[in-house]
Structures are given as C-alpha cells and as structure tokens.
Design a protein around this motif. Sequence first.
Motif, PDB file in Angstrom:
ATOM      1  N   TRP A  54       0.830  -1.204   0.000  1.00  0.00           N
ATOM      2  CA  TRP A  54       0.000   0.000   0.000  1.00  0.00           C
ATOM      3  C   TRP A  54       0.867   1.258   0.000  1.00  0.00           C
ATOM      4  CZ3 TRP A  54      -4.922  -0.049  -1.034  1.00  0.00           C
ATOM      5  CH2 TRP A  54      -5.719   1.052  -0.752  1.00  0.00           C
ATOM      6  N   PRO A  55       0.487   2.294  -0.751  1.00  0.00           N
ATOM      7  CA  PRO A  55       1.288   3.521  -0.768  1.00  0.00           C
ATOM      8  C   PRO A  55       1.244   4.234   0.581  1.00  0.00           C
ATOM      9  CG  PRO A  55      -0.753   3.816  -2.005  1.00  0.00           C
ATOM     10  CD  PRO A  55      -0.653   2.357  -1.695  1.00  0.00           C
ATOM     11  N   MET A  56       2.402   4.613   1.092  1.00  0.00           N
ATOM     12  CA  MET A  56       2.488   5.313   2.375  1.00  0.00           C
ATOM     13  C   MET A  56       1.843   6.692   2.289  1.00  0.00           C
ATOM     14  SD  MET A  56       3.517   5.211   5.547  1.00  0.00           S
ATOM     15  CE  MET A  56       4.747   3.901   5.667  1.00  0.00           C
ATOM     16  N   ASP A  57       1.984   7.323   1.151  1.00  0.00           N
ATOM     17  CA  ASP A  57       1.455   8.678   0.977  1.00  0.00           C
ATOM     18  C   ASP A  57       0.825   8.776  -0.403  1.00  0.00           C
ATOM     19  OD1 ASP A  57       0.920  11.366   0.780  1.00  0.00           O
ATOM     20  OD2 ASP A  57       2.868  12.025   1.546  1.00  0.00           O
ATOM     21  N   PHE A  58      -0.480   9.051  -0.454  1.00  0.00           N
ATOM     22  CA  PHE A  58      -1.166   9.141  -1.739  1.00  0.00           C
ATOM     23  C   PHE A  58      -0.609  10.273  -2.606  1.00  0.00           C
ATOM     24  CE2 PHE A  58      -5.404   7.095  -0.229  1.00  0.00           C
ATOM     25  CZ  PHE A  58      -4.799   5.846  -0.306  1.00  0.00           C
ATOM     26  N   SER A  59      -0.056  11.306  -1.975  1.00  0.00           N
ATOM     27  CA  SER A  59       0.483  12.418  -2.755  1.00  0.00           C
ATOM     28  C   SER A  59       1.738  12.029  -3.522  1.00  0.00           C
ATOM     29  CB  SER A  59       0.795  13.610  -1.840  1.00  0.00           C
ATOM     30  OG  SER A  59       1.835  13.296  -0.925  1.00  0.00           O
ATOM     31  N   ASP A  60       2.343  10.881  -3.177  1.00  0.00           N
ATOM     32  CA  ASP A  60       3.514  10.397  -3.911  1.00  0.00           C
ATOM     33  C   ASP A  60       3.129   9.561  -5.124  1.00  0.00           C
ATOM     34  OD1 ASP A  60       5.337  11.587  -2.230  1.00  0.00           O
ATOM     35  OD2 ASP A  60       5.489   9.852  -0.893  1.00  0.00           O
ATOM     36  N   VAL A  61       1.831   9.319  -5.311  1.00  0.00           N
ATOM     37  CA  VAL A  61       1.369   8.516  -6.443  1.00  0.00           C
ATOM     38  C   VAL A  61       1.232   9.410  -7.657  1.00  0.00           C
ATOM     39  CG1 VAL A  61      -0.463   7.018  -7.299  1.00  0.00           C
ATOM     40  CG2 VAL A  61       0.133   6.993  -4.870  1.00  0.00           C
ATOM     41  N   ASP A  62       1.874   9.027  -8.764  1.00  0.00           N
ATOM     42  CA  ASP A  62       1.781   9.861  -9.963  1.00  0.00           C
ATOM     43  C   ASP A  62       0.555   9.475 -10.784  1.00  0.00           C
ATOM     44  OD1 ASP A  62       2.407   7.541 -11.428  1.00  0.00           O
ATOM     45  OD2 ASP A  62       4.528   8.046 -11.568  1.00  0.00           O
ATOM     46  N   SER A  63       0.379  10.153 -11.914  1.00  0.00           N
ATOM     47  CA  SER A  63      -0.821   9.946 -12.728  1.00  0.00           C
ATOM     48  C   SER A  63      -0.851   8.576 -13.389  1.00  0.00           C
ATOM     49  CB  SER A  63      -0.913  11.038 -13.806  1.00  0.00           C
ATOM     50  OG  SER A  63       0.264  11.073 -14.596  1.00  0.00           O
ATOM     51  N   GLU A  64       0.266   7.832 -13.356  1.00  0.00           N
ATOM     52  CA  GLU A  64       0.291   6.473 -13.903  1.00  0.00           C
ATOM     53  C   GLU A  64       0.076   5.424 -12.811  1.00  0.00           C
ATOM     54  OE1 GLU A  64       2.868   8.712 -15.090  1.00  0.00           O
ATOM     55  OE2 GLU A  64       1.387   9.082 -16.658  1.00  0.00           O
ATOM     56  N   GLY A  65      -0.149   5.876 -11.579  1.00  0.00           N
ATOM     57  CA  GLY A  65      -0.395   4.940 -10.484  1.00  0.00           C
ATOM     58  C   GLY A  65       0.862   4.416  -9.818  1.00  0.00           C
ATOM     59  N   ASN A  66       2.028   4.919 -10.198  1.00  0.00           N
ATOM     60  CA  ASN A  66       3.275   4.483  -9.564  1.00  0.00           C
ATOM     61  C   ASN A  66       3.437   5.196  -8.223  1.00  0.00           C
ATOM     62  OD1 ASN A  66       4.090   2.971 -11.925  1.00  0.00           O
ATOM     63  ND2 ASN A  66       4.564   4.938 -12.885  1.00  0.00           N
ATOM     64  N   HIS A  67       3.897   4.469  -7.216  1.00  0.00           N
ATOM     65  CA  HIS A  67       4.079   5.091  -5.916  1.00  0.00           C
ATOM     66  C   HIS A  67       5.367   4.617  -5.268  1.00  0.00           C
ATOM     67  CE1 HIS A  67       2.254   1.317  -4.382  1.00  0.00           C
ATOM     68  NE2 HIS A  67       1.312   1.519  -5.278  1.00  0.00           N
ATOM     69  N   GLY A  68       5.847   5.405  -4.310  1.00  0.00           N
ATOM     70  CA  GLY A  68       7.142   5.151  -3.682  1.00  0.00           C
ATOM     71  C   GLY A  68       7.074   4.166  -2.544  1.00  0.00           C
ATOM     72  N   PHE A 118      -8.602   7.445  -5.882  1.00  0.00           N
ATOM     73  CA  PHE A 118      -7.965   8.678  -5.409  1.00  0.00           C
ATOM     74  C   PHE A 118      -7.761   9.565  -6.616  1.00  0.00           C
ATOM     75  CE2 PHE A 118      -3.820  10.917  -4.685  1.00  0.00           C
ATOM     76  CZ  PHE A 118      -4.281  11.834  -3.753  1.00  0.00           C
ATOM     77  N   GLN A 119      -8.466  10.718  -6.622  1.00  0.00           N
ATOM     78  CA  GLN A 119      -8.420  11.614  -7.770  1.00  0.00           C
ATOM     79  C   GLN A 119      -8.166  13.044  -7.303  1.00  0.00           C
ATOM     80  OE1 GLN A 119     -12.098  12.262  -9.782  1.00  0.00           O
ATOM     81  NE2 GLN A 119     -11.168  13.131 -11.613  1.00  0.00           N
ATOM     82  N   PRO A 120      -6.896  13.459  -7.240  1.00  0.00           N
ATOM     83  CA  PRO A 120      -6.603  14.808  -6.758  1.00  0.00           C
ATOM     84  C   PRO A 120      -6.891  15.895  -7.788  1.00  0.00           C
ATOM     85  CG  PRO A 120      -4.582  13.692  -7.374  1.00  0.00           C
ATOM     86  CD  PRO A 120      -5.678  12.677  -7.507  1.00  0.00           C
ATOM     87  N   ASP A 121      -6.867  15.538  -9.070  1.00  0.00           N
ATOM     88  CA  ASP A 121      -7.032  16.532 -10.137  1.00  0.00           C
ATOM     89  C   ASP A 121      -8.291  16.222 -10.935  1.00  0.00           C
ATOM     90  OD1 ASP A 121      -6.877  18.276 -12.227  1.00  0.00           O
ATOM     91  OD2 ASP A 121      -4.826  17.798 -12.807  1.00  0.00           O
ATOM     92  N   PRO A 122      -9.316  17.066 -10.864  1.00  0.00           N
ATOM     93  CA  PRO A 122     -10.562  16.791 -11.596  1.00  0.00           C
ATOM     94  C   PRO A 122     -10.399  16.765 -13.109  1.00  0.00           C
ATOM     95  CG  PRO A 122     -10.878  18.511  -9.945  1.00  0.00           C
ATOM     96  CD  PRO A 122      -9.410  18.295 -10.069  1.00  0.00           C
ATOM     97  N   ASP A 123      -9.309  17.362 -13.628  1.00  0.00           N
ATOM     98  CA  ASP A 123      -9.093  17.384 -15.071  1.00  0.00           C
ATOM     99  C   ASP A 123      -8.459  16.095 -15.578  1.00  0.00           C
ATOM    100  OD1 ASP A 123     -10.113  19.915 -15.498  1.00  0.00           O
ATOM    101  OD2 ASP A 123      -8.219  20.905 -15.064  1.00  0.00           O
ATOM    102  N   SER A 124      -8.056  15.214 -14.676  1.00  0.00           N
ATOM    103  CA  SER A 124      -7.366  13.988 -15.067  1.00  0.00           C
ATOM    104  C   SER A 124      -8.111  12.771 -14.533  1.00  0.00           C
ATOM    105  CB  SER A 124      -5.927  13.980 -14.512  1.00  0.00           C
ATOM    106  OG  SER A 124      -5.193  15.089 -14.986  1.00  0.00           O
ATOM    107  N   CYS A 125      -7.794  11.638 -15.127  1.00  0.00           N
ATOM    108  CA  CYS A 125      -8.314  10.390 -14.580  1.00  0.00           C
ATOM    109  C   CYS A 125      -7.730  10.180 -13.177  1.00  0.00           C
ATOM    110  CB  CYS A 125      -7.921   9.211 -15.478  1.00  0.00           C
ATOM    111  SG  CYS A 125      -8.705   9.235 -17.099  1.00  0.00           S
ATOM    112  N   PRO A 126      -8.381   9.402 -12.323  1.00  0.00           N
ATOM    113  CA  PRO A 126      -7.851   9.166 -10.977  1.00  0.00           C
ATOM    114  C   PRO A 126      -6.442   8.590 -11.005  1.00  0.00           C
ATOM    115  CG  PRO A 126     -10.113   8.399 -11.135  1.00  0.00           C
ATOM    116  CD  PRO A 126      -9.688   8.740 -12.532  1.00  0.00           C
TER     117      PRO A 126
END
Length: 475
Positions: A390-404, A457-465
Amino acid sequence: MTSFRKIMKTDPSVLTDLAKKWDSVVEDTRGLPGQILRELMKPLRDEGYWEGAAAPYAWQMIDDMQHQVHRAREVAKKVKKLLEDGASELEEIRTDLKSAVKDIEADPMLRVSDDGVVQCTVSGTVSPGNKSTMESAQKKIDSIVRRAVLKDKQLSYTLMADIGLDQWFNARPQHTQINSTGKISNAEYTALDRVLVGNKTGYTNDNTGPYEIGGHWLSGTGPKKHEFSDNDSLTKLITNSKSMEGVRKDVAEQVADGKLKGKARYSIAEGGLMGAGKQLLMKDIPAIATNDKDGLGQAFVGSYTVNYRVVGEDADGEKVVRYTLQNNTSTSSFMHFLGYGKWLEKFNHDKDGFPGRTSQLTGTYEGPSGSRITLSGGENDKGKARVEDWPMDFSDVDSEGNHGDKFSASGSWRYSLEQYAGEKDFYSQIQLHFSEVDAPPQDLEVGGSRDNPVLFFQPDPDSCPNLVFHQRRAS
C-alpha cells in the motif's frame, strides 16, 4: 466518532502531571545559567586557562551553553503553563460532554452509544417528533466533540511553537494559553504542520514557475514532482486567483457550520464543454500569453479540488485553515476542457451513496503495482481493513499509479457521505486508519454502483484518478 470515545476515556489530569514535571525542570535549573558564568566562563577568561587562537572559540562555546540553559528554562516555563491551560480546557469540555450525555439519556427513549451516536431505545419506526429530538441531541454532542478536537489542535500547535523545530532551544517562546495560535505565522504553521503529520522538516522553497513546469513537461525533462508551500511563487498565484477566493468563501461557510475538515472544488466544466472551451480560449490562453498574474495560476491548474482542515482558532474565534491542493500535469489536464469525458461516469456513485448499506463495500479491491485492500465488517458504516503493498502517501502517487514507499498492515475503515463546500453535490468516501505503522489517515472516494463499487484517489478533476481499486469479483 472515535473522538467521542477518546474524550470520555482520556483523563486530562495526565497533562497536569506532565506540567508538574516541566515545573520541576524549572526549579532544578534555577540559578544554573549564573553558575555556568561563575564557575566556567569567568575562570577561563580571568585566569588565563585558555590562550591563543582556541580561547575565543572556547569562550563562545561556554557562552552558548549558558544561553541555551537560559532558553531551556524559559521554554519549560511556557510549556508548563500551556499544559495547565490545556488540561483545564479539556477537562471543562469533558465535563460538558458527560453532562450532555446524562441530559440526553434522562429521556428513557434515548441513549448515547460508545461512539457518541444518539439512538432510540424503542424498536420500530421513529416518530417525527422523536427524530427531531434525536437530531437536536446529536448536534449537541457533535458540537462539544468539535470543541475538543479544536482545543487539542491548538494545544499541539502552541506546544510545538514554544519548543521550536531548530536544534537549539527556542529563543522566543511566546505561548502560555492554547488559544494564542493567532501569534503563529503562516510559514510557521506550515513547518509545524509538516512535523505533526510526520513529514520531513528540511523543506526548501520551490520557486519553479508555471512556464518552467510546462516546459519541463513538454520536453520530458526536470523533476517529476514538485512540492510547493506558502511562500512559493506558484502557491501565491493560486492563492490570489479569483477561483480560490470563491473556494475560501465556500469553506468559510462550511466551517461556520461546525465542519472542521472537508473538500471544496473549482470546476471549469460547470458550463459544459462550451463553457470550458470559452474559459480556455478567452481567459486561460490570454493569461499564459501575457503573463497575467491574476489569471496565470488558474490557467495552469484548470479545475482543482482542495482538502481543507481547521488547524487552530485565534482568541477572537477566527479559524486557521490549512489548504492542500494536488494537481497533475498531463495531456488531459493540459487540455482541461476535454478532461470531462465518459470515463468520469463510471466513478460517479449512486446519488444517495452507501449509508446503511456499507456491507456492500466489503471485499477485496485490487489496484496498480500489486496494491490491494480488503474491507470487512460494514456494520454501522465501519469495519476492519487490511492493505498489502500500500502507498504510504497518496500524494507520492503519480498519474500512472506508480508510488514510492509501500507498507502492509491492518487497520480500520469508516464510511461517510460528505458535501462539497458551497455546493449541493455530495461525495462518498472511506477513511482508513492504521495502528501498526506510522502512517497518517488516508481517504479514498467511493464510486461505481452498489453492485460494482470502485475505490479511487483523484486529486485533479481534469485527469483520470491516480489510483483506482476494483472490487475482485467472485469467479
């Protein structure tokens, strides 16, 4: 309402006991700065124990030691008073809450659950009169709980502000009452907030502008992630935009109604594709072309959603609100008037959400990079959760779903149906809490239908989640 349970069970006298320990520090160090001066510095200077190039350095170190002890005593004095004030405030609230519960349960038809939910003791359909009484009683409970949450935040921030974040003791501790958060500057709030949510303290300003970010995106160069804060140029552009002015007004109304955290959004698609196209052609492109400071930040981010959280209250009752905005720079975000397509429809939840039916949310959901979450329970809109990779921080997830950073742990979840600030629209979400790892609470929106729910998780309404978790279907 886990806050209700904590208030009822927590004994504020713990803070009073801690204040006594800080007071003992003050007493034990009484006269110590002068003792350092008399027994260390004066002999070194007057009797010539240090000579040559090393002498000034030694004197400075001892001088620093004396100042640090003096500062430590001043910090301890202020912290003691803060703890005493916090204990007094929280004890008063706890007394009010117990009194409210007693008054409510004086009605034989009502009871208050361990989670702070007002319930009817009579089975069957609740009459309109009893329903109105229950709603009034619930508002009273909720209002007292909100007071406690706010006072707890005030205590946290004033304590941290007095102690300070530097390696040396704070030279100017200024808080002796927890309602003095008005003395904390925006920059200091930002630094304290990072520590309180477990982020790094070594933040450096990022003054990368929108033109640079756009150029990096077009050329495929530069960092993949930027983190902006209060004093950064892009933050100022967004903060000073007309859209953010409207968001702040909407949030202020919701906060005035007693809501301490939530979401607000600005959408350029309210007028449909025609309206969004007009926004792009008549306002955004001209702002970019002319470097219009009033419209440049808005033109760069397009539509956006902000998470807000009340982090303090000044002595005059004015609330301190923290806003967080995450935005993706992508093709769909760049062409934001085209970002609202049929893909969005499958993430729209049923109009009345899932309250009372959250057993339909239980099951295992699978997402990108092997991440997985299993929800169990569902009674009273809550249950147990288990996450894997599970991603530790959702803000680290990029628009391709990759996370740290990833983790696997068990925790709990709670469902809620929330309303956007200033709007009639609602959104469904679950909040995740983890006790096994040092991870902050996380929110996932709930979409799809009751037969085929989706977590995202969709931080940007202009983009896909950025993240989508599909429920595993029985084969």
